[in-house]
Scaffold this motif. Structure first.
Motif, PDB file in Angstrom:
ATOM      1  N   UNK A 150       7.540   8.968  13.485  1.00  0.00           N
ATOM      2  CA  UNK A 150       6.522   9.153  14.520  1.00  0.00           C
ATOM      3  C   UNK A 150       5.415  10.100  14.065  1.00  0.00           C
ATOM      4  N   UNK A 151       5.781  11.189  13.422  1.00  0.00           N
ATOM      5  CA  UNK A 151       4.802  12.218  13.072  1.00  0.00           C
ATOM      6  C   UNK A 151       4.002  11.884  11.815  1.00  0.00           C
ATOM      7  N   UNK A 152       4.705  11.351  10.816  1.00  0.00           N
ATOM      8  CA  UNK A 152       4.041  11.160   9.517  1.00  0.00           C
ATOM      9  C   UNK A 152       4.022   9.705   9.050  1.00  0.00           C
ATOM     10  N   UNK A 153       4.533   8.809   9.879  1.00  0.00           N
ATOM     11  CA  UNK A 153       4.532   7.407   9.474  1.00  0.00           C
ATOM     12  C   UNK A 153       5.498   7.113   8.341  1.00  0.00           C
ATOM     13  N   UNK A 154       6.588   7.866   8.271  1.00  0.00           N
ATOM     14  CA  UNK A 154       7.570   7.653   7.215  1.00  0.00           C
ATOM     15  C   UNK A 154       8.307   6.332   7.437  1.00  0.00           C
ATOM     16  N   UNK A 155       8.402   5.542   6.381  1.00  0.00           N
ATOM     17  CA  UNK A 155       9.074   4.244   6.518  1.00  0.00           C
ATOM     18  C   UNK A 155      10.152   4.033   5.458  1.00  0.00           C
ATOM     19  N   UNK A 156      10.420   5.057   4.660  1.00  0.00           N
ATOM     20  CA  UNK A 156      11.457   4.931   3.633  1.00  0.00           C
ATOM     21  C   UNK A 156      12.167   6.256   3.481  1.00  0.00           C
ATOM     22  N   UNK A 157      13.500   6.201   3.502  1.00  0.00           N
ATOM     23  CA  UNK A 157      14.261   7.414   3.245  1.00  0.00           C
ATOM     24  C   UNK A 157      15.107   7.201   2.001  1.00  0.00           C
ATOM     25  N   UNK A 158      15.136   8.227   1.154  1.00  0.00           N
ATOM     26  CA  UNK A 158      16.004   8.154  -0.018  1.00  0.00           C
ATOM     27  C   UNK A 158      17.017   9.293   0.069  1.00  0.00           C
ATOM     28  N   UNK A 159      18.146   9.116  -0.594  1.00  0.00           N
ATOM     29  CA  UNK A 159      19.180  10.155  -0.556  1.00  0.00           C
ATOM     30  C   UNK A 159      20.379   9.723  -1.367  1.00  0.00           C
ATOM     31  N   UNK A 160      21.363  10.584  -1.422  1.00  0.00           N
ATOM     32  CA  UNK A 160      22.581  10.271  -2.153  1.00  0.00           C
ATOM     33  C   UNK A 160      23.377   9.201  -1.420  1.00  0.00           C
ATOM     34  N   UNK A 161      24.201   8.465  -2.148  1.00  0.00           N
ATOM     35  CA  UNK A 161      24.940   7.392  -1.478  1.00  0.00           C
ATOM     36  C   UNK A 161      25.936   7.959  -0.461  1.00  0.00           C
ATOM     37  N   UNK A 162      26.288   9.229  -0.609  1.00  0.00           N
ATOM     38  CA  UNK A 162      27.158   9.832   0.407  1.00  0.00           C
ATOM     39  C   UNK A 162      26.405  10.041   1.720  1.00  0.00           C
ATOM     40  N   UNK A 163      25.100   9.877   1.681  1.00  0.00           N
ATOM     41  CA  UNK A 163      24.292  10.024   2.889  1.00  0.00           C
ATOM     42  C   UNK A 163      24.008   8.690   3.571  1.00  0.00           C
ATOM     43  N   UNK A 164      24.530   7.623   2.994  1.00  0.00           N
ATOM     44  CA  UNK A 164      24.149   6.290   3.465  1.00  0.00           C
ATOM     45  C   UNK A 164      24.388   6.097   4.958  1.00  0.00           C
ATOM     46  N   UNK A 165      25.524   6.572   5.418  1.00  0.00           N
ATOM     47  CA  UNK A 165      25.842   6.426   6.844  1.00  0.00           C
ATOM     48  C   UNK A 165      24.816   7.116   7.730  1.00  0.00           C
ATOM     49  N   UNK A 166      24.424   8.317   7.332  1.00  0.00           N
ATOM     50  CA  UNK A 166      23.426   9.059   8.114  1.00  0.00           C
ATOM     51  C   UNK A 166      22.064   8.381   8.049  1.00  0.00           C
TER      52      UNK A 166
ATOM     53  N   UNK B 198       0.835  -1.193   0.000  1.00  0.00           N
ATOM     54  CA  UNK B 198       0.000   0.000   0.000  1.00  0.00           C
ATOM     55  C   UNK B 198       0.862   1.232   0.000  1.00  0.00           C
ATOM     56  N   UNK B 199       0.235   2.392  -0.080  1.00  0.00           N
ATOM     57  CA  UNK B 199       1.006   3.637  -0.142  1.00  0.00           C
ATOM     58  C   UNK B 199       1.971   3.764   1.038  1.00  0.00           C
ATOM     59  N   UNK B 200       3.187   4.064   0.719  1.00  0.00           N
ATOM     60  CA  UNK B 200       4.228   4.232   1.717  1.00  0.00           C
ATOM     61  C   UNK B 200       4.557   5.721   1.797  1.00  0.00           C
ATOM     62  N   UNK B 201       4.824   6.192   3.005  1.00  0.00           N
ATOM     63  CA  UNK B 201       5.256   7.580   3.137  1.00  0.00           C
ATOM     64  C   UNK B 201       6.777   7.591   3.222  1.00  0.00           C
ATOM     65  N   UNK B 202       7.401   8.352   2.320  1.00  0.00           N
ATOM     66  CA  UNK B 202       8.860   8.333   2.225  1.00  0.00           C
ATOM     67  C   UNK B 202       9.390   9.750   2.240  1.00  0.00           C
TER      68      UNK B 202
ATOM     69  N   UNK C 277       4.787   8.758  -8.373  1.00  0.00           N
ATOM     70  CA  UNK C 277       4.018   8.268  -9.507  1.00  0.00           C
ATOM     71  C   UNK C 277       3.458   6.879  -9.231  1.00  0.00           C
ATOM     72  N   UNK C 278       4.177   6.155  -8.367  1.00  0.00           N
ATOM     73  CA  UNK C 278       3.717   4.809  -8.029  1.00  0.00           C
ATOM     74  C   UNK C 278       2.687   4.850  -6.908  1.00  0.00           C
ATOM     75  N   UNK C 279       2.302   6.082  -6.514  1.00  0.00           N
ATOM     76  CA  UNK C 279       1.229   6.203  -5.538  1.00  0.00           C
ATOM     77  C   UNK C 279       1.676   6.388  -4.093  1.00  0.00           C
ATOM     78  N   UNK C 280       2.961   6.553  -3.891  1.00  0.00           N
ATOM     79  CA  UNK C 280       3.444   6.741  -2.522  1.00  0.00           C
ATOM     80  C   UNK C 280       3.493   8.226  -2.181  1.00  0.00           C
ATOM     81  N   UNK C 281       3.546   8.491  -0.869  1.00  0.00           N
ATOM     82  CA  UNK C 281       3.393   9.877  -0.427  1.00  0.00           C
ATOM     83  C   UNK C 281       4.720  10.500  -0.013  1.00  0.00           C
ATOM     84  N   UNK C 282       5.155  11.540  -0.721  1.00  0.00           N
ATOM     85  CA  UNK C 282       6.450  12.143  -0.422  1.00  0.00           C
ATOM     86  C   UNK C 282       6.418  13.150   0.728  1.00  0.00           C
TER      87      UNK C 282
END
Length: 430
Positions: free
Chosen positions: A192-208, A35-39, A66-71
């Motif tokens: 906690x606030x928005x139910x975010x379950x996916x984070x995207x970012x540059x690979x230089x951010x991977x550690x964070x 279902x729709x994921x908040x990311x 575009x795939x229906x998830x919430x940014x």
RNA sequence: GGCGGGUUGCCCGAGUGGCCAAUGGGAGCGGACUGUAAAUCCGUCGGCUUAGCCUUCGAAGGUUCGAAUCCUUCACCCGCCA
């Protein structure tokens, strides 16, 4: 594989080369299919504008939307005050009001990427947040007791940026060392606030990013996910996103739509072919056809054109795209400049950059310098001597020559050019 | 703390009293070839009121007709010894 949920977004992102690293991908596919994921993705205000290097992030955000998830788009009003450690040296801290100004500008700049699909195509509307909102009220006691306890210094030291800095002469301040805690806490707050379950970012951010996943799990037990994009490179090893002396910004007052369009149009053949899948939202078949076309008839620059058109449209809108294209045609076309009408000329040269001259006309050398085509008068003279200066498409041989009145084209313009690509307009003043 | 080496133009790096605005390489810029690519070749590459002049060789002062080059002090960096 039987019974495994098919998920087009992940497939699409892979096909386009937008995934460098990912947490448990099978689990992520299941999660997205349920279902729709908040990311979310975050952008720190380290300058007054985002630049082309940030575009990949938006391509990922858009694909997921575009795939229906919430940014959820986070602008780092707090993290921007601290500074993500770079490999090389400590960052210069910017004033709070300066950063606050940048937050506002970046916030506005981000809007078109996700708002338009939401309005036009009925996709999930983006939510905008600023991490200052929850980071500012955090007391030192709260931070150290409630959040700090979940961090092991050993793990923090092991992060690539931190260890690189520890092993360098530059060292690292406690301020920048703490950065990962704040970014991790952003993930916790957004979960906690928005139910975010996916984070995207540059690979230089991977550690964070992974620090955030760990923190969410330790504090709430929830399992969250992450995707990172690869670093976009140039085939000749130079840094991506630089053009004639500077970064290519998304802000039209810093990099004109014309210059932005030209940046993509001038890409190496090899680069254009590797970048096209990353940045084009055309179908896989169309992208492949453009790449094939580029290989067969490189002079047509099909891949470069597609990149320039799609991205100028995305960043600056249809009207600016039309003008940037018209300007390029007018300035690089085969047509006689004098045959262009005043309107076309005005649009083209305004896009390219123009100077106004009042009163007496100065020499060509001075015009080159004032228009910014040459950094100094000496450089302007040198350019003329090297045969690289053109007035109305005719090579100038005398740097001190003053253009005659017959040099004025329709609309009170003269076209000044340095080399093949650098063009500026000279406009007759009052 | 002691001894030694270093700091040169956007970057790397020559240059130990006049021939030094400073060799060479890279980047940049221009030309040729092309496609407003790439590669290659050629040229250029501090500034200016440009056949001349002005300001540059870590900073300040000094010696000399004349210094990036010699002397003094200061700042920073790197080795070796303690």
């Amino acid at each position: 594989m039987t019974g495994a949920p098919v998920n087009d977004v992940i497939d699409e992102l892979h096909r386009r080369g937008l995934i460098a690293l990912s947490t448990d991908e099978a689990a992520l596919r299941v999660h997205l299919a349920e279902g729709p994921v908040t990311y979310y993705a975050g952008f720190d205000p380290t300058a007054q504008s985002l630049h082309v290097g940030h575009l990949v992030q938006f391509m990922v955000l858009r694909a997921l939307q575009r795939a229906g998830h919430r940014p959820v788009v986070l602008v780092g009003g707090a993290t921007g005050l601290i500074g993500d450690p770079r490999m090389t040296a400590e960052r210069q801290l910017n004033d709070r009001d300066v950063v606050a100004g940048w937050v506002q500008r970046i916030r506005e700049q981000v809007a078109p990427f996700l708002d338009l699909p939401a309005e036009r195509d009925g996709l999930p509307a983006p939510v905008y947040v600023n991490n200052l909102e929850w980071t500012q009220p955090l007391s030192a006691i709260d931070l150290l007791r409630d959040i700090g306890k979940h961090f092991r210094v050993g793990q923090m030291l092991a992060k690539e940026a931190v260890s690189a800095r520890l092993n360098s002469d530059a060292g690292i301040s406690y301020t920048e060392f703490s950065y990962q805690i704040l970014q991790a806490n952003d993930y916790r707050e957004l979960h906690a606030r928005h139910g975010v379950t996916l984070q995207t970012g540059g690979s230089d951010q991977w550690g964070n990013i992974t620090a955030g996943i760990d923190l969410v799990r330790r504090t709430s037990g929830a399992k969250t996910h992450a995707l990172s994009t690869p670093l976009v490179t140039k085939s000749d090893g130079q840094k991506f996103g630089k053009s004639e002396g500077g970064a290519v910004w998304l802000d039209p007052t810093l990099t004109s739509p014309y210059a932005f369009f030209q940046f993509w149009l001038n890409a190496d053949d090899a680069d254009a072919r590797t970048w096209l899948p990353l940045y084009s939202e055309r179908s896989a078949e169309e992208v492949q056809a453009l790449i094939d076309e580029s290989v067969e008839r490189p002079a047509a620059r099909a891949a470069q054109r597609a990149l320039a058109e799609e991205l100028t449209l995305l960043v600056h809108g249809p009207e600016q795209l039309r003008q940037a294209e018209a300007a390029g045609r007018a300035l690089f076309g085969r047509d006689d400049l004098a045959s262009l009408d005043a309107g076309t000329l005005t649009a083209a040269l305004t896009e390219a950059g123009a100077v106004t001259v009042d009163g007496e006309l100065p020499s060509v050398a001075v015009l080159l310098q004032r228009s910014g085509l040459a950094a100094s008068l000496s450089e302007a003279r040198r350019t003329v001597k090297e045969g690289g200066a053109y007035l109305n498409n005719e090579r100038v041989t005398d740097a001190d020559a003053v253009p005659g009145d017959d040099a004025w084209l329709p609309g009170g313009w003269m076209v000044l050019r340095r080399g093949k690509r650098a063009v500026a307009g000279v406009q007759r003043g009052a």
